[in-house]
Design an enzyme around this catalytic site. Structure first.
Site, short mmCIF file in Angstrom:
data_model
loop_
_atom_site.label_atom_id
_atom_site.label_comp_id
_atom_site.label_asym_id
_atom_site.label_seq_id
_atom_site.Cartn_x
_atom_site.Cartn_y
_atom_site.Cartn_z
N ASP A 106 24.82 60.45 58.96
CA ASP A 106 24.05 59.30 58.50
C ASP A 106 23.16 58.74 59.60
O ASP A 106 23.65 58.13 60.54
CB ASP A 106 24.99 58.22 57.98
CG ASP A 106 24.25 57.12 57.24
OD1 ASP A 106 23.00 57.17 57.19
OD2 ASP A 106 24.90 56.22 56.72
N ASP B 269 15.07 58.00 56.09
CA ASP B 269 16.49 57.75 55.94
C ASP B 269 17.18 59.00 55.42
O ASP B 269 16.70 59.62 54.48
CB ASP B 269 16.66 56.59 54.95
CG ASP B 269 18.08 56.08 54.90
OD1 ASP B 269 18.83 56.30 55.87
OD2 ASP B 269 18.45 55.47 53.88
#
Ligand SMILES: *[C@@H]1O[C@H](CO)[C@@H](O)[C@H](O)[C@H]1NC(C)=O
Ligand SMILES: *[C@@H]1O[C@H](CO)[C@@H](O)[C@H](O)[C@H]1NC(C)=O
Ligand SMILES: *[C@@H]1O[C@H](CO)[C@@H](O)[C@H](O)[C@H]1NC(C)=O
Length: 463
Positions: free
Chosen positions: A156, A341
């Site tokens: 992440d 992202d």
């Protein structure tokens, strides 16, 4: 600081000599359109954007000595080490639900509470409050401790803290994970960081209601056999809600102070790259430092912007988007800022931009039967009767560079008969513009934090 930028320079010099000739011949050419540059459409085989039920494509990187990177797998796909067969409809519903939650949290509000809140609290940390994110859909395997235990972690770029569930932990406070749970008392190299009582603990509250609380520990992190980092700081989770699909925790690749990136700075000069696989049934890669520069060929870059109010996120300037031959620019009234992202799936565009993208996409897809979509993905087609299809070419126009997207990045395959435009619309005009992982598929994306650049090239994952 001085040593690491010298190292960064050194790495770049090596890269320069490595690829000097390539850059001007194959690389530049390979990162454009196929042989028909003016054609607004890609001709694809429909099976190339439909995930198979087994892992079909291993990609070039494996975690074995001499080979350099970490395989990156979709956590619900058959290449994932924690794969569980589940009905696709269930899986897609949960992925899209998580996606909504993440975007809501990035925009600073909770869908449940409808009130602004800050949800990631790091007790006593210097960067006390960070934006919350629910975690991404991709996993990598790393080793922790001595003897080393393999852990499957969610990758992440929107998270700063890395954490894993730690024994002892009762079954009511930890969720069932695939493989053994890390046990600090089993590792000869585990220690607690020097800290005052208050800064020894961490608490992460994700927007979808999931959480991880625990204490900080340090231990040897083995990324690959040749990249081993003693005293890596991570969260030892003692109270973790489920929602990680059997993964042992999260590997945080944000650019904040406590991340893997800062912990490995002397070795990797804050450089990493990844390639997100084109389908759930293929594998991508994650690489660091010199290996990232060698393997992730790139040909262009856009400046990386750091926002002091959200230091962990990777901001860039997105000037517009091209669909087929139509270029749409971002409204001049709004800052062109967007984040790249890994944890959001579907790119979010401002309403005025999305409506033009959608109209042009519909225009170029008018030969295919439309089927009803949902509020998140509202432009869908049934391609099941076709062996091949022509789908619009898409280009993201960043400051300083244009990035043609892979055909797999235009379409979100929801089922064998439902293929949707893989972009969505922000509710509000000034919501954060987010480049999601669906649009990053099969691209090499290289983050060079010290030189403030995000570099792009066509990827070779899933080939
Ligand atoms: C802990 O050590 C014991 C004995 O060496 C071993 O059997 C067990 O698998 C280890 N557990 C973990 C989680 O590493
Ligand atoms: C576990 O964490 C949740 C959410 O942070 C909290 O509400 C709960 O009280 C915690 N439980 C224990 C036993 O600490
Ligand atoms: C689809 O494309 C492939 C080549 O990519 C070709 O061999 C095949 O004949 C095409 N099928 C149809 C139905 O046009």
């Amino acid at each position: 600081m001085a040593t690491s930028s010298a190292l960064s320079l050194f790495l770049h010099l090596i890269l320069f000599f490595f690829f000097f000739f390539l850059t001007f011949s194959t690389l530049q050419a390979s990162f454009g359109y196929d042989n028909a540059p003016d054609d607004p459409l890609h001709l694809i085989e429909v099976t190339s954007i439909t995930p198979a039920h087994h892992c079909t494509k291993l990609g070039p990187v494996r975690q074995t000595p001499g080979v350099v990177g970490l395989p990156l797998a979709h956590r619900h796909g058959p290449c994932s080490p924690i794969f569980h067969e589940q009905p696709p409809s269930m899986y897609y519903r949960s992925v899209l639900h998580k996606d909504r939650m993440r975007v809501a949290s990035l925009n600073g509000f909770s869908l449940k509470r409808k009130t602004p809140r800050r949800s990631l609290l790091i007790d006593g940390g210097s960067n006390a409050q960070l934006p919350i994110t629910s975690s991404s859909e991709f996993v990598v395997t790393v080793g922790l401790g001595t003897p080393m235990l393999d852990l499957v972690l969610i990758f992440d770029t929107g998270s700063d803290i890395s954490w894993t569930q730690c024994q002892p932990c009762s079954s009511t406070l930890c969720y069932p994970q695939q493989g053994q749970m890390f046990d600090p008392s089993n590792s000869s190299t585990f220690s607690k960081p020097p800290c005052s009582t208050s800064s020894c603990s961490y608490s992460i509250d994700y927007a979808d209601g999931s959480h991880s609380n625990g204490y900080y520990g340090q231990d040897t992190l083995t990324l690959t056999p040749e990249y081993v980092f003693p005293k890596f700081l991570f969260g030892c989770g003692q109270n973790n809600s489920d929602g990680y699909g059997g993964a042992a925790g999260v590997l945080g690749l944000g650019q904040g102070a406590t991340t893997l990136i800062s912990a490995t700075q002397s070795e990797f000069a804050s450089i990493f790259c990844y390639c997100i696989p084109p389908t759930e049934s293929s594998t991508g890669y994650l690489l660091f430092g010199l290996k990232a520069l060698e393997v992730c060929q790139t040909s262009t870059f856009t400046p990386l912007i750091t926002d002091p109010s959200r230091p962990s996120l990777y901001f860039v300037n997105l000037l517009g988007i091209t669909v087929g031959t139509k270029s749409i620019t971002m409204p001049s009234s709004m800052k062109s800022r967007a984040i790249i992202d890994s944890g959001t799936m579907i790119t979010r565009l401002p309403p005025s931009v999305y409506s033009v993208v959608q109209a042009e996409f519909k225009n170029l897809m008018k030969d295919y039967p439309a089927v009803p979509g949902s509020d998140l993905l509202d432009t869908c087609y049934d391609l099941s009767k076709y062996q091949n299809a022509t789908i619009p070419k898409l280009v993201l126009n960043f400051e300083n560079c244009k990035v043609p997207l892979d055909p797999s990045a235009a379409i979100w395959t929801e089922s064998d008969s439902k293929f949707c435009l893989a972009f969505s619309v922000n509710k509000n005009h000034d919501d954060l513009v987010i480049i999601g992982s669906a649009q990053q598929r099969n691209l090499n994306i290289l983050y060079d934090i010290q030189d403030h650049k995000v570099e792009f090239g066509s990827g070779s994952c899933g080939e």
